[in-house]
Design an enzyme around this catalytic site. Structure first.
Site, PDB file in Angstrom:
ATOM      1  N   SER A 171       1.420  -1.566  -0.045  1.00 25.68           N
ATOM      2  CA  SER A 171      -0.281   0.075  -0.015  1.00 25.68           C
ATOM      3  C   SER A 171       0.693   1.508  -0.233  1.00 25.68           C
ATOM      4  O   SER A 171       1.745   1.279   0.034  1.00 25.68           O
ATOM      5  CB  SER A 171      -1.013  -0.447   1.043  1.00 25.68           C
ATOM      6  N   CYS A 172       0.345   2.346  -0.362  1.00 28.28           N
ATOM      7  CA  CYS A 172       0.865   3.174   0.304  1.00 28.28           C
ATOM      8  C   CYS A 172       0.090   4.967   0.235  1.00 28.28           C
ATOM      9  O   CYS A 172      -0.745   4.720   0.766  1.00 28.28           O
ATOM     10  CB  CYS A 172       1.747   3.903  -1.481  1.00 28.28           C
TER      11      CYS A 172
END
Length: 285
Positions: A241-242
């Site tokens: 994720s980011c």
């Protein structure tokens, strides 16, 4: 120790030797955060590796979704690839103007839609130019090529899947944002977003994967040490994720090089999660 999937990363020397090969297609997938004020398409038109086509991750996306650059339909992806002259039988090499950032998003999208013969240029356009290699401003008009989209849902995670994983922790969540954003000690660049992270997730800023001198990826032994230090168990599946699904793909690419076969990307990432007030958020380490 060497990369398990070494053909997924090509050097500038390799590309210089093979860019005229009939099956090789070069792609500029540059993208920048809106706050930078940079226009990646205009930069591409001003200079690109000769023969490269422009892959716009903001347009090759579900543009009806309020979230930025979310995964498009298979039909739209196939149409855009066909017009770019990218298709079945091509060896696709992707680069961007930052080194390896948004190139990883295009790499992941191509694999998500079933194209396996795709690689990233190590060091990207900065390394290519530093070495004095040619660039061009000539328009590129590729011949259309058939692209068969076969979506691999194992590479993609949605918000409801992330929510169900909390507590169960069947999959490890690895966040590519900076440590300060992960702990909510730094503000989010997108206005209105809560700070913090998905409960139970681990943090590995994507910038740690690169050599500081030339922006290339660290060697396999160093990469493995970096991922081990983050707390990842290579025997368990990983979700990266980011902020909005771009640099998460950098972590996914690094894990792919090391041979981890069960890695998915949370497409909506922190932007989607933090906007939903019903979703829990943790702060601190």
């Amino acid at each position: 120790m060497s990369y398990v999937n070494p053909t997924s990363l090509v050097s500038t020397d390799w590309l210089a030797e093979h860019m005229e090969a009939p099956d090789v297609r070069v792609v500029d997938a540059s993208w920048h955060m809106p706050a930078t004020g940079r226009n990646p398409r205009a930069e591409y038109e001003a200079e690109h590796i000769p023969g490269a086509v422009f892959f716009d991750i903001d347009e090759i996306a579900d543009t009806d979704n309020p979230l930025p650059h979310m995964v498009p339909s298979p039909e739209k992806f196939s149409s855009r690839m066909r017009k770019l002259g990218l298709g079945d039988g091509n060896r696709i090499v992707i680069y961007d103007t930052l080194g390896i950032v948004s190139a990883a998003r295009a790499w992941w999208l191509l694999r998500l839609f079933g194209h396996q013969d795709v690689a990233i240029l190590d060091g990207g356009l900065p390394k290519w130019k530093t070495e004095g290699r040619p660039v061009s401003d000539a328009p590129v008009k590729p011949a259309e090529r058939h692209f068969t989209a076969r979506i691999n849902s194992f590479l993609l995670r949605e918000k409801d899947q992330i929510a169900r994983n909390i507590g169960m922790e069947r999959e490890q969540v690895l966040d590519a944002r900076s440590a300060g954003r992960f702990t909510a000690d730094e503000p989010e660049p997108r206005e209105g977003l809560r700070g913090g992270h998905i409960p139970g997730s681990l943090n590995l800023p994507f910038t740690e994967l690169f050599n500081r001198d030339d922006g290339t990826l660290q060697d396999a032994e160093a990469l493995r040490t970096i991922f081990d230090r983050s707390g990842i168990d290579f025997k368990k599946p990983v979700i990266t994720s980011c902020g909005s699904g771009v640099t998460a793909c950098v972590l996914a690419f690094g894990l792919h090089l090391l041979g981890h076969h069960r890695v998915a990307v949370y497409d909506g990432s922190w932007t989607e999660w933090a906007l939903d007030e019903d979703q829990p958020v943790d702060t601190g380490t």
